[in-house]
Design a protein around this motif. Structure first.
Motif, PDB file in Angstrom:
ATOM      1  N   GLU A 113       0.928  -1.201  -0.019  1.00 27.42           N
ATOM      2  CA  GLU A 113       0.099  -0.090   0.150  1.00 27.42           C
ATOM      3  C   GLU A 113       0.736   1.362   0.040  1.00 27.42           C
ATOM      4  O   GLU A 113       0.531   2.278  -0.629  1.00 27.42           O
ATOM      5  CB  GLU A 113      -0.796  -0.278   1.312  1.00 27.42           C
ATOM      6  N   GLY A 114       2.091   1.169   0.821  1.00 30.03           N
ATOM      7  CA  GLY A 114       2.983   2.329   0.638  1.00 30.03           C
ATOM      8  C   GLY A 114       3.530   2.783  -0.497  1.00 30.03           C
ATOM      9  O   GLY A 114       3.513   3.770  -0.996  1.00 30.03           O
ATOM     10  N   VAL A 115       3.891   1.634  -1.160  1.00 32.01           N
ATOM     11  CA  VAL A 115       4.699   1.676  -2.512  1.00 32.01           C
ATOM     12  C   VAL A 115       3.425   2.217  -3.497  1.00 32.01           C
ATOM     13  O   VAL A 115       3.918   3.218  -4.341  1.00 32.01           O
ATOM     14  CB  VAL A 115       5.008   0.457  -3.276  1.00 32.01           C
ATOM     15  N   GLU A 116       2.227   1.843  -3.398  1.00 34.07           N
ATOM     16  CA  GLU A 116       1.294   2.319  -4.478  1.00 34.07           C
ATOM     17  C   GLU A 116       1.218   3.749  -4.076  1.00 34.07           C
ATOM     18  O   GLU A 116       1.128   4.532  -5.179  1.00 34.07           O
ATOM     19  CB  GLU A 116       0.128   1.486  -4.139  1.00 34.07           C
ATOM     20  N   GLU A 117       0.936   4.149  -2.681  1.00 29.67           N
ATOM     21  CA  GLU A 117       0.640   5.552  -2.392  1.00 29.67           C
ATOM     22  C   GLU A 117       1.688   6.529  -3.136  1.00 29.67           C
ATOM     23  O   GLU A 117       1.387   7.595  -3.489  1.00 29.67           O
ATOM     24  CB  GLU A 117       0.311   5.883  -0.960  1.00 29.67           C
ATOM     25  N   ASN A 120       1.391   9.621  -5.744  1.00 31.57           N
ATOM     26  CA  ASN A 120       1.825  11.061  -5.215  1.00 31.57           C
ATOM     27  C   ASN A 120       2.866  11.577  -6.050  1.00 31.57           C
ATOM     28  O   ASN A 120       3.241  12.713  -5.983  1.00 31.57           O
ATOM     29  CB  ASN A 120       2.038  11.102  -3.707  1.00 31.57           C
ATOM     30  N   ASN A 121       3.674  10.557  -6.857  1.00 29.42           N
ATOM     31  CA  ASN A 121       4.782  11.100  -7.618  1.00 29.42           C
ATOM     32  C   ASN A 121       4.718  10.662  -9.104  1.00 29.42           C
ATOM     33  O   ASN A 121       5.402   9.908  -9.509  1.00 29.42           O
ATOM     34  CB  ASN A 121       6.229  10.511  -6.932  1.00 29.42           C
ATOM     35  N   PRO A 122       3.659  11.051  -9.679  1.00 29.54           N
ATOM     36  CA  PRO A 122       3.395  10.639 -11.034  1.00 29.54           C
ATOM     37  C   PRO A 122       4.575  11.118 -12.068  1.00 29.54           C
ATOM     38  O   PRO A 122       4.702  10.428 -13.393  1.00 29.54           O
ATOM     39  CB  PRO A 122       1.986  11.352 -11.741  1.00 29.54           C
ATOM     40  N   HIS A 123       5.381  12.026 -11.768  1.00 31.51           N
ATOM     41  CA  HIS A 123       6.540  12.406 -12.468  1.00 31.51           C
ATOM     42  C   HIS A 123       7.639  11.441 -12.609  1.00 31.51           C
ATOM     43  O   HIS A 123       8.320  11.361 -13.551  1.00 31.51           O
ATOM     44  CB  HIS A 123       7.246  13.715 -11.849  1.00 31.51           C
ATOM     45  N   LEU A 124       7.358  10.405 -11.777  1.00 29.79           N
ATOM     46  CA  LEU A 124       8.473   9.361 -11.917  1.00 29.79           C
ATOM     47  C   LEU A 124       8.328   8.348 -12.925  1.00 29.79           C
ATOM     48  O   LEU A 124       9.333   7.953 -13.758  1.00 29.79           O
ATOM     49  CB  LEU A 124       8.333   8.152 -10.672  1.00 29.79           C
ATOM     50  N   MET A 125       7.120   8.343 -13.701  1.00 28.68           N
ATOM     51  CA  MET A 125       7.023   7.525 -14.715  1.00 28.68           C
ATOM     52  C   MET A 125       7.475   8.250 -16.101  1.00 28.68           C
ATOM     53  O   MET A 125       8.149   7.355 -16.749  1.00 28.68           O
ATOM     54  CB  MET A 125       5.370   7.335 -15.207  1.00 28.68           C
ATOM     55  N   LYS A 126       7.545   9.389 -16.142  1.00 31.45           N
ATOM     56  CA  LYS A 126       8.144  10.388 -17.214  1.00 31.45           C
ATOM     57  C   LYS A 126       9.684  10.142 -17.103  1.00 31.45           C
ATOM     58  O   LYS A 126      10.231   9.945 -18.078  1.00 31.45           O
ATOM     59  CB  LYS A 126       7.953  11.757 -17.155  1.00 31.45           C
ATOM     60  N   LEU A 127      10.221  10.295 -15.751  1.00 32.96           N
ATOM     61  CA  LEU A 127      11.623   9.892 -15.714  1.00 32.96           C
ATOM     62  C   LEU A 127      12.169   8.604 -16.080  1.00 32.96           C
ATOM     63  O   LEU A 127      13.089   8.331 -16.615  1.00 32.96           O
ATOM     64  CB  LEU A 127      12.027  10.193 -14.226  1.00 32.96           C
ATOM     65  N   PHE A 128      11.239   7.762 -15.807  1.00 30.81           N
ATOM     66  CA  PHE A 128      11.620   6.317 -16.062  1.00 30.81           C
ATOM     67  C   PHE A 128      11.591   5.960 -17.479  1.00 30.81           C
ATOM     68  O   PHE A 128      12.662   5.343 -18.016  1.00 30.81           O
ATOM     69  CB  PHE A 128      10.259   5.257 -15.302  1.00 30.81           C
ATOM     70  N   ASP A 129      10.598   6.727 -17.939  1.00 28.69           N
ATOM     71  CA  ASP A 129      10.381   6.584 -19.450  1.00 28.69           C
ATOM     72  C   ASP A 129      11.491   7.280 -20.507  1.00 28.69           C
ATOM     73  O   ASP A 129      11.677   6.806 -21.623  1.00 28.69           O
ATOM     74  CB  ASP A 129       9.023   7.029 -20.124  1.00 28.69           C
ATOM     75  N   GLY A 167      -6.269   1.815 -13.279  1.00 29.13           N
ATOM     76  CA  GLY A 167      -5.531   1.394 -14.458  1.00 29.13           C
ATOM     77  C   GLY A 167      -3.985   1.265 -14.323  1.00 29.13           C
ATOM     78  O   GLY A 167      -3.410   1.615 -13.334  1.00 29.13           O
ATOM     79  N   LYS A 168      -3.262   0.312 -14.949  1.00 27.52           N
ATOM     80  CA  LYS A 168      -1.995   0.143 -14.739  1.00 27.52           C
ATOM     81  C   LYS A 168      -1.046   1.326 -15.332  1.00 27.52           C
ATOM     82  O   LYS A 168      -1.463   1.886 -16.372  1.00 27.52           O
ATOM     83  CB  LYS A 168      -1.546  -1.324 -15.460  1.00 27.52           C
ATOM     84  N   ARG A 169       0.087   1.360 -14.763  1.00 25.72           N
ATOM     85  CA  ARG A 169       1.226   2.351 -15.320  1.00 25.72           C
ATOM     86  C   ARG A 169       1.594   1.525 -16.368  1.00 25.72           C
ATOM     87  O   ARG A 169       1.515   0.864 -16.943  1.00 25.72           O
ATOM     88  CB  ARG A 169       2.116   2.642 -14.034  1.00 25.72           C
TER      89      ARG A 169
END
Length: 289
Positions: free
Chosen positions: A91-95, A99-108, A152-154
C-alpha cells in the motif's frame, strides 16, 4: 535459562514510509546514472527506525524490489527481489507512486532504461559478461481486479521491452558478435563465420534469433535473445513459437537474457524448455469465433 528472543515487531506505517522514501531516492539516482552509496543510505536510515538490524533493512529493500518487479516497473539492481512482504508495504509503494506521477516520465526517458547505442565486446573478458541465471522467484500473486478498483496500470516496462524493436535489434547484434568472439577464442574461426543472425536473414517468428554452434560437437544452437536496460530479475515476454521451440529442441535451444544493457551488458543463459525453467503467466490470448 536461555534468554528468550523478542518477537519481531511488524514495521510501523512511519517506518514503511521512511524506507520507501529511501528506496526511491536511490532508484532515482540509479536510473539517472548518478553515483550513490547504499551503505550510506542504510546507515542514515537505521537511526530513524525502531531497533531494526541491517539485515532487516536490506530485506525490506528487497521486498520493495519484488513489488516493483511484479508491477513491471524498474527496481534497484543491487536489491534482489524477495517475496513475503507485508500488505502495508504494498500500500505504501502504491501511495508513493500515486503521489509522484513524474516518476513514470523519468523512467520512460532514462538513458539507462532506454539504451539506443550498440555495445562493443571486449573479447578478452567474455567470461565477465556471462553470469549464472537467477533462481525462480516464487511469491504470492496479488489479487488484482481493476474492473472493480478502477485503477489502470502504469507503464509496464517488461511489455515495453517486448515491443522495443531498437532495443531488440541491439541485443541481438550484441549476442551475434559475442558468439563470433566466443568461437574464435575457442579456435573455431570456421564456425564463427557460419553464425547467422537468423531473425535478420530469415525474418521473425522462427522461435529463435541467432543460429550458432557448439565449439566441440559442431552441433547447431538456436539462441533466442531477450534484452532489457533493467536488471537481472526483471521479467520478459515470450511468444508461443519461442516456447514451442524450446520444448521441441531443448538440447539445442538457449535463451540469452541480456540485461543492464544501458550501462554494462551482461547475460544469463537458460538451456532447454522454458516451461520448466520459468514461471509462466498467460497475459494475452488470441480469440477467434
Amino acid at each position: 535459562m536461555p534468554k528468550e528472543s523478542k518477537p519481531r515487531q511488524k514495521w510501523s506505517e512511519k517506518e514503511v514510509q521512511l524506507i520507501i522514501n529511501d528506496y526511491f531516492a536511490m532508484l532515482l539516482a540509479e536510473i539517472q546514472n548518478w553515483s550513490y552509496d547504499k551503505t550510506e543510505h542504510r546507515n542514515l536510515l537505521i537511526p530513524q527506525l525502531s531497533d531494526r538490524s541491517k539485515g532487516s533493512v536490506e530485506f525490506k529493500h528487497q521486498n520493495i524490489s519484488a513489488i516493483l518487479v511484479e508491477q513491471g516497473l524498474p527496481y534497484i539492481d543491487g536489491y534482489k527481489p524477495r517475496g513475503n512482504y507485508q500488505k502495508l508495504l504494498v500500500e505504501g509503494v502504491e501511495e508513493y507512486l500515486n503521489n509522484n506521477p513524474h516518476l513514470m516520465k523519468l523512467f520512460d526517458t532514462s538513458p539507462v532504461l532506454n539504451p539506443t547505442q550498440s555495445k562493443k565486446i571486449d573479447s578478452s573478458n567474455i567470461n565477465r559478461i556471462i553470469e549464472a541465471p537467477p533462481e525462480k522467484i516464487i511469491s504470492p500473486k496479488p489479487s488484482v481486479k481493476p474492473w472493480l478498483s478502477r485503477k489502470g496500470k502504469r507503464i509496464n516496462f517488461a511489455e515495453r521491452d517486448a515491443v522495443n524493436r531498437k532495443l531488440g535489434s541491439l541485443g541481438e547484434k550484441f549476442v551475434f558478435e559475442l558468439e563470433q568472439h566466443r568461437l574464435k577464442l575457442a579456435g573455431r574461426d570456421d564456425l564463427a563465420q557460419k553464425v547467422i543472425w537468423a531473425s535478420k536473414e530469415y525474418g521473425d517468428g522462427l522461435g529463435f534469433d541467432i543460429l550458432s554452434f557448439d565449439e566441440q560437437t559442431e552441433s547447431e544452437r538456436m539462441l533466442e535473445v531477450k534484452s532489457t536496460g533493467l536488471g537481472k530479475y526483471f521479467p520478459f515476454f515470450l511468444t508461443q513459437n519461442e516456447l514451442l521451440c524450446s520444448e521441441d529442441i531443448p538440447e539445442q535451444f538457449q535463451l540469452y537474457r541480456v540485461f543492464d544493457f544501458g550501462r554494462s551488458p551482461r547475460i544469463f543463459i537458460l538451456n532447454g524448455s522454458l516451461r520448466s525453467l520459468c514461471n509462466l503467466d498467460p497475459v494475452l490470448y488470441r480469440a477467434t469465433l
